[in-house]
Design a protein around this motif. Structure first.
Motif, mmCIF file in Angstrom:
data_model
loop_
_atom_site.group_PDB
_atom_site.id
_atom_site.type_symbol
_atom_site.label_atom_id
_atom_site.label_comp_id
_atom_site.label_asym_id
_atom_site.label_seq_id
_atom_site.Cartn_x
_atom_site.Cartn_y
_atom_site.Cartn_z
ATOM 1 N N UNK A 231 42.718 48.156 26.694
ATOM 2 C CA UNK A 231 43.917 48.793 26.343
ATOM 3 C C UNK A 231 44.580 47.934 25.127
ATOM 4 N N UNK A 232 45.302 48.492 24.010
ATOM 5 C CA UNK A 232 45.826 47.696 23.044
ATOM 6 C C UNK A 232 47.067 46.498 23.620
ATOM 7 N N UNK A 233 47.400 46.927 24.701
ATOM 8 C CA UNK A 233 48.571 45.618 25.534
ATOM 9 C C UNK A 233 47.790 44.792 26.227
ATOM 10 N N UNK B 233 41.131 43.491 20.853
ATOM 11 C CA UNK B 233 41.106 42.692 19.431
ATOM 12 C C UNK B 233 41.388 43.853 18.680
ATOM 13 N N UNK B 234 42.401 43.743 17.475
ATOM 14 C CA UNK B 234 42.442 44.875 16.483
ATOM 15 C C UNK B 234 41.627 44.582 15.506
ATOM 16 N N UNK C 51 34.297 61.591 11.257
ATOM 17 C CA UNK C 51 35.798 61.433 11.942
ATOM 18 C C UNK C 51 36.000 60.031 11.627
ATOM 19 N N UNK C 52 36.914 59.750 10.589
ATOM 20 C CA UNK C 52 37.253 58.373 10.142
ATOM 21 C C UNK C 52 38.481 57.849 10.885
ATOM 22 N N UNK C 53 38.375 56.610 11.248
ATOM 23 C CA UNK C 53 39.458 55.822 12.111
ATOM 24 C C UNK C 53 40.207 55.334 10.793
ATOM 25 N N UNK C 54 41.741 55.554 11.115
ATOM 26 C CA UNK C 54 42.589 55.042 10.078
ATOM 27 C C UNK C 54 43.734 54.083 10.621
ATOM 28 N N UNK C 55 43.893 52.870 10.058
ATOM 29 C CA UNK C 55 44.905 52.345 10.849
ATOM 30 C C UNK C 55 46.404 52.627 10.635
ATOM 31 N N UNK C 56 47.032 52.698 11.796
ATOM 32 C CA UNK C 56 48.342 53.342 11.819
ATOM 33 C C UNK C 56 49.183 52.549 12.991
ATOM 34 N N UNK C 57 50.215 52.056 12.638
ATOM 35 C CA UNK C 57 50.940 51.301 13.625
ATOM 36 C C UNK C 57 50.198 50.028 14.220
ATOM 37 N N UNK C 58 50.215 49.968 15.503
ATOM 38 C CA UNK C 58 49.441 48.827 16.138
ATOM 39 C C UNK C 58 47.882 49.420 16.539
ATOM 40 N N UNK C 59 47.574 50.582 16.291
ATOM 41 C CA UNK C 59 46.276 51.071 16.517
ATOM 42 C C UNK C 59 45.748 52.110 15.373
ATOM 43 N N UNK C 60 45.315 53.198 15.731
ATOM 44 C CA UNK C 60 44.787 54.029 14.609
ATOM 45 C C UNK C 60 44.774 55.238 15.025
#
Length: 276
Positions: A157-159, A164-165, A63-72
């Motif tokens: 959480x992202x917000x 850290x991204x 299961x690969x994590x891919x960057x998308x928007x401000x998350x993945x």
């Protein structure tokens, strides 16, 4: 007699709590006919189970994590070659990025008055793949939060100011890696990304153009409406259907292998159709 499978399972090769062999034993005990080992950004557990003579079909996955928007977002890969040089190089990059992110997030939390270190998160197991789930477990165990939901809301959480991204590969790069390793890329749990239906359809079209093969249409947290919508989207865009529990062992204690929250049943016919 009906046969069932689970195509989304994690072990200690990433953030699960059971070794790959133990996961296989649990799948056998649950009466499953097949399961896919799909650790986060790691193939290190696959050979351990593939080399054993087990009374169950084992699907080598990731299961690969891919960057998308401000998350993945997450891309599952099935029937991959775990010795693919390109895939191994990419997963090492992902591990290095995760290590850097974990160190930075731990430092941010210390500045907030929380007594936390990455060494404490490893808890004597340096091979453990740390995720924000491990941070949440630590915060809960040390009484900084009352539950994991609060941990993500206040600290992880992202917000939040402590998040850290890390640098991600693009969805297209992840799909290319899976294809290059002889595998079949599938969009994992599409309803967990908080996308509107038009946004989700746009994402599916984008990934389909890059070589997406399927969509995870059966999943532990789906409502009947979400499952029906996922099936409809798969049919509309000529994608294969997969299903999985997202089993993590004690890190997700309410999710059992093969049955999720207790009502998940993934028929072997899905795997037959996937192979065809």
């Amino acid at each position: 007699m009906s046969k069932y499978i689970d195509m989304h399972v994690h072990s200690t090769a990433s953030d699960g709590t059971f070794s790959p062999t133990e996961v296989a034993e649990l799948a056998i005990a649950a009466g499953l006919s097949a399961f896919a080992l799909t650790d986060h950004d790691s193939v290190s557990g696959i050979n351990e189970v593939m080399e054993k003579d087990l009374p169950i079909e084992v699907i080598p996955g990731i299961e690969l994590s891919a960057g998308f928007g401000n998350g993945d977002i997450h891309i599952l890969g099935y029937y991959i070659n775990p010795d693919s040089e390109k895939l191994l190089k990419a997963t090492q990059f992902m591990v290095d990025e995760r290590v850097w992110r974990n160190e930075k997030m731990a430092a941010n939390l210390r500045e907030a008055g929380i007594d936390i270190t990455v060494d404490a998160l490893y808890d004597g197991d340096p091979d453990r793949v740390l995720t924000r789930g491990n941070f949440a477990n630590y915060l809960l165990a040390h009484h900084y939060v009352k539950d994991k939901s609060e941990a993500f809301k206040k600290y992880l959480g992202e917000h939040t100011p402590y998040y850290v991204l890390r640098q991600y590969l693009s969805p297209e790069e992840c799909i290319e890696l899976i294809l290059d390793a002889g595998g079949y890329p599938v969009l994992a749990h599409p309803f967990l990304y908080g996308l509107s239906l038009p946004e989700l359809e746009a994402l599916i079209v984008r990934l389909k153009n890059a070589g997406l093969y399927g969509i995870e249409a059966l999943y532990s947290t789906y409502t009947n409406e979400e499952e029906n919508l996922a099936r409809s989207l798969a049919h509309r865009y000529d994608l294969a259907i997969t299903g999985g529990s997202d089993f993590h062992g004690k890190n997700k204690p309410d999710i059992a292998i093969g049955t999720g929250h207790g009502n998940l049943r993934i028929p072997y016919e899905l795997l037959d159709a996937f192979k065809k």
